[in-house]
Design an enzyme around this catalytic site. Structure first.
Site, PDB file in Angstrom:
ATOM      1  CE1 TYR A 161      -3.287   2.695   1.085  1.00 50.74           C
ATOM      2  CE2 TYR A 161      -1.949   3.426   2.336  1.00 50.74           C
ATOM      3  CZ  TYR A 161      -2.722   3.649   1.843  1.00 50.74           C
ATOM      4  OH  TYR A 161      -3.508   4.972   2.367  1.00 50.74           O
ATOM      5  CE  LYS A 165      -2.272   6.248  -0.889  1.00 46.89           C
ATOM      6  NZ  LYS A 165      -3.974   7.304  -2.242  1.00 46.89           N
TER       7      LYS A 165
HETATM    8  N1  LIG Z   1      -7.388   6.884   6.297  1.00 44.50           N
HETATM    9  C1  LIG Z   1      -6.355   7.424   6.616  1.00 44.50           C
HETATM   10  O1  LIG Z   1      -5.702   6.727   8.046  1.00 44.50           O
HETATM   11  C2  LIG Z   1      -5.102   7.681   5.121  1.00 44.50           C
HETATM   12  C3  LIG Z   1      -4.156   8.142   5.684  1.00 44.50           C
HETATM   13  C4  LIG Z   1      -3.900   8.174   4.738  1.00 44.50           C
HETATM   14  C5  LIG Z   1      -4.241   7.935   3.190  1.00 44.50           C
HETATM   15  N2  LIG Z   1      -5.104   7.809   2.939  1.00 44.50           N
HETATM   16  C6  LIG Z   1      -6.184   7.543   1.683  1.00 44.50           C
HETATM   17  O2  LIG Z   1      -7.013   8.442   1.891  1.00 44.50           O
HETATM   18  C7  LIG Z   1      -8.358   8.072   0.875  1.00 44.50           C
HETATM   19  C8  LIG Z   1      -9.158   8.060   0.985  1.00 44.50           C
HETATM   20  O3  LIG Z   1      -9.358   7.294   1.698  1.00 44.50           O
HETATM   21  P1  LIG Z   1     -10.709   7.548   3.551  1.00 44.50           P
HETATM   22  O4  LIG Z   1      -9.471   7.646   4.539  1.00 44.50           O
HETATM   23  O5  LIG Z   1     -11.370   8.587   3.155  1.00 44.50           O
HETATM   24  O6  LIG Z   1     -11.217   5.885   3.223  1.00 44.50           O
HETATM   25  P2  LIG Z   1     -12.781   5.469   2.911  1.00 44.50           P
HETATM   26  O7  LIG Z   1     -12.875   4.423   3.033  1.00 44.50           O
HETATM   27  O8  LIG Z   1     -13.331   6.209   4.395  1.00 44.50           O
HETATM   28  O9  LIG Z   1     -12.607   6.367   1.597  1.00 44.50           O
HETATM   29  C9  LIG Z   1     -12.035   5.809  -0.106  1.00 44.50           C
HETATM   30  C10 LIG Z   1     -13.357   6.232  -0.172  1.00 44.50           C
HETATM   31  O10 LIG Z   1     -13.239   5.856  -2.013  1.00 44.50           O
HETATM   32  C11 LIG Z   1     -13.599   4.883  -2.916  1.00 44.50           C
HETATM   33  N3  LIG Z   1     -13.547   4.170  -3.457  1.00 44.50           N
HETATM   34  C12 LIG Z   1     -12.520   2.560  -3.437  1.00 44.50           C
HETATM   35  N4  LIG Z   1     -12.112   2.225  -4.180  1.00 44.50           N
HETATM   36  C13 LIG Z   1     -12.670   3.070  -4.831  1.00 44.50           C
HETATM   37  C14 LIG Z   1     -12.597   2.732  -6.821  1.00 44.50           C
HETATM   38  N5  LIG Z   1     -11.801   1.543  -7.534  1.00 44.50           N
HETATM   39  N6  LIG Z   1     -13.290   3.507  -7.495  1.00 44.50           N
HETATM   40  C15 LIG Z   1     -13.695   4.489  -6.635  1.00 44.50           C
HETATM   41  N7  LIG Z   1     -13.837   4.387  -5.823  1.00 44.50           N
HETATM   42  C16 LIG Z   1     -13.262   4.015  -4.805  1.00 44.50           C
HETATM   43  C17 LIG Z   1     -14.798   4.584  -1.257  1.00 44.50           C
HETATM   44  O11 LIG Z   1     -15.625   3.533  -2.331  1.00 44.50           O
HETATM   45  C18 LIG Z   1     -14.616   5.714  -0.686  1.00 44.50           C
HETATM   46  O12 LIG Z   1     -15.842   5.142  -0.356  1.00 44.50           O
HETATM   47  C19 LIG Z   1      -7.364   7.023   0.148  1.00 44.50           C
HETATM   48  O13 LIG Z   1      -6.493   7.042  -1.287  1.00 44.50           O
HETATM   49  C20 LIG Z   1      -6.316   6.479   1.051  1.00 44.50           C
HETATM   50  O14 LIG Z   1      -5.313   5.379   0.858  1.00 44.50           O
HETATM   51  C21 LIG Z   1      -6.391   7.514   4.197  1.00 44.50           C
END
Ligand SMILES: NC(=O)c1ccc[n+]([C@@H]2O[C@H](COP(=O)([O-])OP(=O)(O)OC[C@H]3O[C@@H](n4cnc5c(N)ncnc54)[C@H](O)[C@@H]3O)[C@@H](O)[C@H]2O)c1
Length: 259
Positions: A161, A165
């Site tokens: 993962y 990133k």
């Molecule tokens: N939450 C954390 O700890 C964290 C930390 C760093 C980065 N991120 C990144 O932040 C971004 C948002 O994640 P989040 O934390 O809001 O999680 P989340 O699961 O709440 O939201 C992610 C959204 O992306 C959608 N999604 C997943 N696969 C998809 C696809 N193939 N096509 C379209 N939509 C898709 C999901 O349905 C969901 O609504 C992601 O890129 C994640 O990697 C999250």
């Protein structure tokens, strides 16, 4: 002022903004913040519940397109919707993403490895591939990618993962160079852990236990996890005219974890 109201001093009055992953977590907060600052939001998500999220945004002119960001046809339809409705893409936020379950990298299946690269890396590529020609034609645009602090300060367990990133960080910097003379900026945010839907994929739980949470918090000098609102603030700053000289920056929203 509540996020459910339109701010009269909003920085994005009338601008067309695509947000992927808008149904939940960071994407939902990003879409809400843009809308409250006057933008017309095209929300995209694999999950059809995004339709209700976008339907409840403040202001008018928003739309939802059910989209799998790893599928070329879906991303082209998302971009076409924005152009048909608004004639332009002012901002593209490539935010959709997820993590495979936390485990040692060599125990991860090939299928899970390919899946996370398809969404987190190819998804960003496709969003850029189909939106950038419209931005070049309009001679303006901003791209913001959601990377992760794991790209630059990885923890064990989510190595593949984090590599996705890392690719997003590198694409962000390379694109910034490719696009600078076209009046198009490209930046990223690097959030630290937040309690969103993401944790279900990475840790297999809907909600972190107190132990899991305090383990994570103990590595964050600021003394708390990040929130969707922290990330929305950083994304909207980078997308705003206030950040006109900022391109190729991957802004840590990490409470000092990477120091
Ligand atoms: N939450 C954390 O700890 C964290 C930390 C760093 C980065 N991120 C990144 O932040 C971004 C948002 O994640 P989040 O934390 O809001 O999680 P989340 O699961 O709440 O939201 C992610 C959204 O992306 C959608 N999604 C997943 N696969 C998809 C696809 N193939 N096509 C379209 N939509 C898709 C999901 O349905 C969901 O609504 C992601 O890129 C994640 O990697 C999250």
């Amino acid at each position: 002022m509540a996020e459910s109201e339109i701010r009269p001093d909003g920085r994005f009055q009338g601008r067309a903004v695509i947000v992927t992953g808008a149904a939940s977590g960071f994407g939902r907060a990003i879409a809400t913040r843009f809308a409250s600052e006057g933008a017309k939001v095209v929300g995209a998500d694999l999950n059809p519940s995004g339709k209700d999220v976008i339907g409840s945004l403040p202001g008018q002119g928003h739309g939802f397109v059910q989209t799998d960001v790893s599928k070329s046809d879906d991303v082209q339809a998302m971009v076409a919707h924005c152009i048909e409705q608004h004639g332009v893409i002012d901002v593209l936020v490539n935010n959709a993403g997820y993590s495979h379950m936390s485990m040692l990298m060599w125990k991860l299946s090939e299928e899970d490895f390919d899946g996370v690269f398809a969404v987190n890396v190819k998804g960003v590529f496709l969003g850029c591939k189909y939106a950038i020609p419209h931005m070049i034609e309009a001679r303006r645009g901003v791209i913001i990618n959601t990377a992760s602090i794991g790209a630059i300060a990885p923890r064990p367990g989510v190595t593949a993962y984090n590599a996705t990133k890392g690719a997003v960080v590198t694409m962000t910097k390379g694109l910034a160079l490719e696009l600078a003379r076209n009046n198009i900026r490209c930046n990223a945010v690097n959030p630290v852990a937040a309690e969103t839907g993401f944790m279900k994929g990475a840790m297999g739980v809907d909600q972190l236990s107190e132990d899991q949470k305090s383990n994570l918090v103990s590595t964050i000098p600021r003394g708390r996890l990040s929130t969707p609102e922290d990330v929305a603030s950083a994304v909207c700053f980078l997308a705003s005219d206030e950040a006109d000289m900022i391109t190729g920056t991957c802004l840590n929203v990490d409470g000092g974890r990477s120091i």
